[in-house]
Design an enzyme around this catalytic site. Structure first.
Site, PDB file in Angstrom:
ATOM      1  N   GLU A 299     -11.887  -0.839  18.488  1.00  0.00           N
ATOM      2  CA  GLU A 299     -11.677   0.258  17.555  1.00  0.00           C
ATOM      3  C   GLU A 299     -12.010   1.577  18.239  1.00  0.00           C
ATOM      4  O   GLU A 299     -12.457   1.607  19.390  1.00  0.00           O
ATOM      5  CB  GLU A 299     -12.525   0.052  16.288  1.00  0.00           C
ATOM      6  CG  GLU A 299     -12.103  -1.178  15.493  1.00  0.00           C
ATOM      7  CD  GLU A 299     -12.833  -1.314  14.183  1.00  0.00           C
ATOM      8  OE1 GLU A 299     -13.761  -0.518  13.920  1.00  0.00           O
ATOM      9  OE2 GLU A 299     -12.491  -2.207  13.400  1.00  0.00           O
TER      10      GLU A 299
ATOM     11  N   HIS B 173     -12.546   8.942   7.385  1.00  0.00           N
ATOM     12  CA  HIS B 173     -11.743   7.942   8.080  1.00  0.00           C
ATOM     13  C   HIS B 173     -10.350   8.525   8.284  1.00  0.00           C
ATOM     14  O   HIS B 173      -9.763   9.087   7.361  1.00  0.00           O
ATOM     15  CB  HIS B 173     -11.657   6.652   7.267  1.00  0.00           C
ATOM     16  CG  HIS B 173     -11.195   5.476   8.074  1.00  0.00           C
ATOM     17  ND1 HIS B 173      -9.897   5.339   8.498  1.00  0.00           N
ATOM     18  CD2 HIS B 173     -11.864   4.405   8.557  1.00  0.00           C
ATOM     19  CE1 HIS B 173      -9.788   4.224   9.195  1.00  0.00           C
ATOM     20  NE2 HIS B 173     -10.965   3.639   9.247  1.00  0.00           N
TER      21      HIS B 173
ATOM     22  N   ARG C 245     -13.567   8.779  15.534  1.00  0.00           N
ATOM     23  CA  ARG C 245     -12.967   9.109  14.246  1.00  0.00           C
ATOM     24  C   ARG C 245     -12.941  10.606  13.957  1.00  0.00           C
ATOM     25  O   ARG C 245     -11.984  11.106  13.362  1.00  0.00           O
ATOM     26  CB  ARG C 245     -13.720   8.375  13.128  1.00  0.00           C
ATOM     27  CG  ARG C 245     -13.427   6.888  13.121  1.00  0.00           C
ATOM     28  CD  ARG C 245     -14.225   6.156  12.079  1.00  0.00           C
ATOM     29  NE  ARG C 245     -13.808   4.765  12.018  1.00  0.00           N
ATOM     30  CZ  ARG C 245     -14.422   3.840  11.288  1.00  0.00           C
ATOM     31  NH1 ARG C 245     -15.467   4.168  10.568  1.00  0.00           N
ATOM     32  NH2 ARG C 245     -13.983   2.601  11.281  1.00  0.00           N
TER      33      ARG C 245
ATOM     34  N   HIS D  59     -15.392   8.822   4.098  1.00  0.00           N
ATOM     35  CA  HIS D  59     -15.594   7.414   4.412  1.00  0.00           C
ATOM     36  C   HIS D  59     -17.051   7.025   4.555  1.00  0.00           C
ATOM     37  O   HIS D  59     -17.474   6.014   4.013  1.00  0.00           O
ATOM     38  CB  HIS D  59     -14.843   7.089   5.708  1.00  0.00           C
ATOM     39  CG  HIS D  59     -14.877   5.655   6.103  1.00  0.00           C
ATOM     40  ND1 HIS D  59     -14.468   4.643   5.263  1.00  0.00           N
ATOM     41  CD2 HIS D  59     -15.270   5.038   7.252  1.00  0.00           C
ATOM     42  CE1 HIS D  59     -14.598   3.468   5.880  1.00  0.00           C
ATOM     43  NE2 HIS D  59     -15.097   3.692   7.081  1.00  0.00           N
TER      44      HIS D  59
ATOM     45  N   ARG E 263     -20.412   8.446  13.279  1.00  0.00           N
ATOM     46  CA  ARG E 263     -20.639   7.008  13.437  1.00  0.00           C
ATOM     47  C   ARG E 263     -19.555   6.372  14.307  1.00  0.00           C
ATOM     48  O   ARG E 263     -18.366   6.604  14.092  1.00  0.00           O
ATOM     49  CB  ARG E 263     -20.644   6.325  12.070  1.00  0.00           C
ATOM     50  CG  ARG E 263     -20.760   4.803  12.145  1.00  0.00           C
ATOM     51  CD  ARG E 263     -20.854   4.212  10.764  1.00  0.00           C
ATOM     52  NE  ARG E 263     -19.635   4.377   9.988  1.00  0.00           N
ATOM     53  CZ  ARG E 263     -18.684   3.448   9.885  1.00  0.00           C
ATOM     54  NH1 ARG E 263     -18.784   2.307  10.533  1.00  0.00           N
ATOM     55  NH2 ARG E 263     -17.629   3.666   9.127  1.00  0.00           N
TER      56      ARG E 263
END
Length: 539
Positions: free
Chosen positions: A123, A239, A287, A349, A384
């Site tokens: 990811e 997100h 992100r 998110h 994060r």
């Protein structure tokens, strides 16, 4: 809390929240011999954990990509956190990952396998394929299933559809329980020497979010009113890819980052790649980078489209089998990912900040502990890293329970009978629709001084004073308090870093801003920066 309490109960530990952090802590505390009571304001399985799609980021002994290591995972986490991670916290939590996952699998959690070993994906922000998953894109649901089943099997006491209102505190300031409202609004008291906040995030600050309707920041608000500091609240991660539906409000279906990990590409409405030339990792950049790039591209309104872009996943073989949750959400709006680009847009998110807590769950207030998204352990910093959140809940939830047991055995906690029931003072509550609109407009991605000031003024005008006598009042009061905290911290941080993007201060400023900001509750009941409160108290 309006009205006098009509019922009372006692425990050694009250756990607020039934997601991965809360149930992990409850199970461990029970195993250590503590009387545990879990309080959740919905059903036991209805928290944010069940919506987590991507997986658990972890480097497992003997089951990892060649060349990968915990040290590399640490390096990726620190890079995503943009200079605000606590190095020791990152190392401790990630090092505890393999054992935590092993414990979860021992409880019956089933992760996807490939060729006889655990399947792994990659990811955004990860340098290796280290994200293990379940049900293709239903990892959170499987983690929650295993924990709920084990909790039921061990007969862990759970109060469903009860909402915590305020902490009971002793004359010396220690937490000694909480007041709650039952499903009918009847007030009650739970006395306990230890309270663990595991209440999740605050996505409902915004109009569109991947979070469920119950993610209203209650735990953060309770902690502030109990005297605990919070930090890094300006870093709200958006997100990059939730499913776009015109006019959608509340929880929007997530399109997991793992779709891009399997090769999907972000395109604008004119068919041009969104991430070309933006970052070395392209579509798998962290992100904050991807969300900001999408926001900038939408502002340009390519082909006349200014509210979404597209995720082209048509090259992924057997999409429906690998991502059944995403497939079902897409088909519900008439999109077939095997043939059609998926319309996506950023949405709120994850809260990277929260109640200041150590990796063992202890906060600055005796008897109050925090784990999971509500806590600021230093793992996430300013942004994060994908799929580190389930891991944090597993590791810190376990350690928090052990901290409670140790503190209780060592005589460090207060006698619950000395806890004073709050008097039910009036609190500030803003109209939720107005709050969500103004936060989405001025405090999402791309903030500036003028907009943050406007948002603060609108909130002030939309606020009334009210007792905390219903669940909606408790939730709206929490949203109002936390919105003010986010606006204050975002206005003070005159730089762009991680999730916090200032259009009027677009550069990262390590000289002045490579530090976190603490906020506490002021005498007037608002969250203010700690140095501002110090000046107020000295005046």
């Amino acid at each position: 809390m309006g009205g006098s309490a009509r019922w009372e109960a006692e425990a050694d530990l009250v756990v607020l929240g039934s997601g991965v952090a809360g149930l992990t802590a409850a199970l461990r505390a029970q195993a250590l011999g503590l009387r545990v009571l879990v309080v959740t304001k919905a059903g036991v399985a209805d928290g944010n954990t069940r919506w987590a799609q991507g997986g658990v980021a972890v480097v497992l002994d003997g089951e990892h990509e060649d060349g990968d290591s915990v040290d590399r995972h640490v390096t990726d986490t620190l890079a995503a956190g943009a200079g605000l991670c606590d190095d020791d916290a990152v190392c401790a939590i990630l090092a505890g990952g393999p054992a935590a996952v092993a414990r979860l699998r021992a409880l019956g959690a089933r992760f996807d396998s490939r060729d006889g070993s655990l399947a792994r994906t990659r990811e955004g922000g990860h340098s290796s394929f280290r994200v293990i998953h379940a049900g293709g894109d239903a990892t959170g649901a499987e983690v929650e299933r295993a924990l709920v089943a084990e909790s039921g099997g061990r007969q862990v006491a759970v109060l469903e559809r009860h909402i915590a209102v305020d902490a009971l505190r002793t004359p010396l300031g220690a937490v000694a329980g909480v007041t709650v409202l039952d499903p009918d609004g009847v007030p009650g008291i739970l006395r306990a020497p230890a309270v663990l906040l595991a209440t999740g995030g605050l996505g409902q600050l915004y109009q569109a979010t991947s979070n469920p309707e119950i993610a209203t920041g209650d735990g953060l608000a309770l902690a502030l009113r109990a005297g605990a500091p919070v930090s890094d609240v300006e870093f709200v991660q958006f997100h990059p890819t939730v499913l776009y539906t015109p006019g959608a409000r509340g929880r929007c279906p997530l399109v997991t980052e793992a779709v891009r990990g399997e090769g999907a590409v972000l395109l604008d409405a004119a068919g041009e790649p969104v991430m070309r030339g933006v970052h070395p990792l392209g579509d798998l950049a962290p992100r904050d980078v991807v969300s900001a790039a999408i926001t900038r591209r939408m502002a340009q309104a390519p082909a006349g489209v200014d509210d979404h872009v597209f995720l082209d996943a048509t090259m992924i073989a057997n999409f429906a089998n690998r991502f059944p949750t995403v497939q079902a959400a897409c088909r519900a709006i008439g999109v077939d990912p095997a043939h059609d680009p998926i319309p996506v847009t950023p949405a709120a998110h994850f809260a990277c900040g929260g109640v200041v807590a150590g990796t063992e769950g202890r906060t600055g207030v005796t008897g109050l502990y925090a784990a999971g998204e509500v806590a600021r352990t230093g793992l996430h910093g300013a942004n994060r890293l994908a799929s580190n959140s389930l891991l944090e809940g597993l590791v810190v939830g376990e350690l928090a329970a052990e901290s409670v047991a140790a503190d209780l055995a060592g005589g460090q906690l207060a006698d619950p009978q000395h806890g004073i029931v709050p008097t039910g003072e009036l609190v500030h509550i803003a109209d939720r629709d107005s709050l969500q609109r103004v936060m989405s407009r001025y405090a999402a991605i791309g903030r500036d001084a003028e907009g943050l000031s406007v948002a603060g003024s609108v909130l002030d005008l939309a606020t009334v004073e009210s007792p905390l006598w219903t669940q909606s009042a408790v939730e709206d009061a929490a949203l109002t308090l936390i919105a003010g905290a986010v606006l204050s911290a975002a206005a003070r941080r005159t730089e762009s870093r991680g999730c916090h993007v200032r259009s009027d201060f677009p550069q990262r400023d390590d000289l002045n801003w490579q530090r976190s900001q603490l906020l506490r509750l002021s005498p007037s009941g608002q969250a203010v920066l700690a140095d501002s409160l110090d000046r107020m108290c000295a005046a």
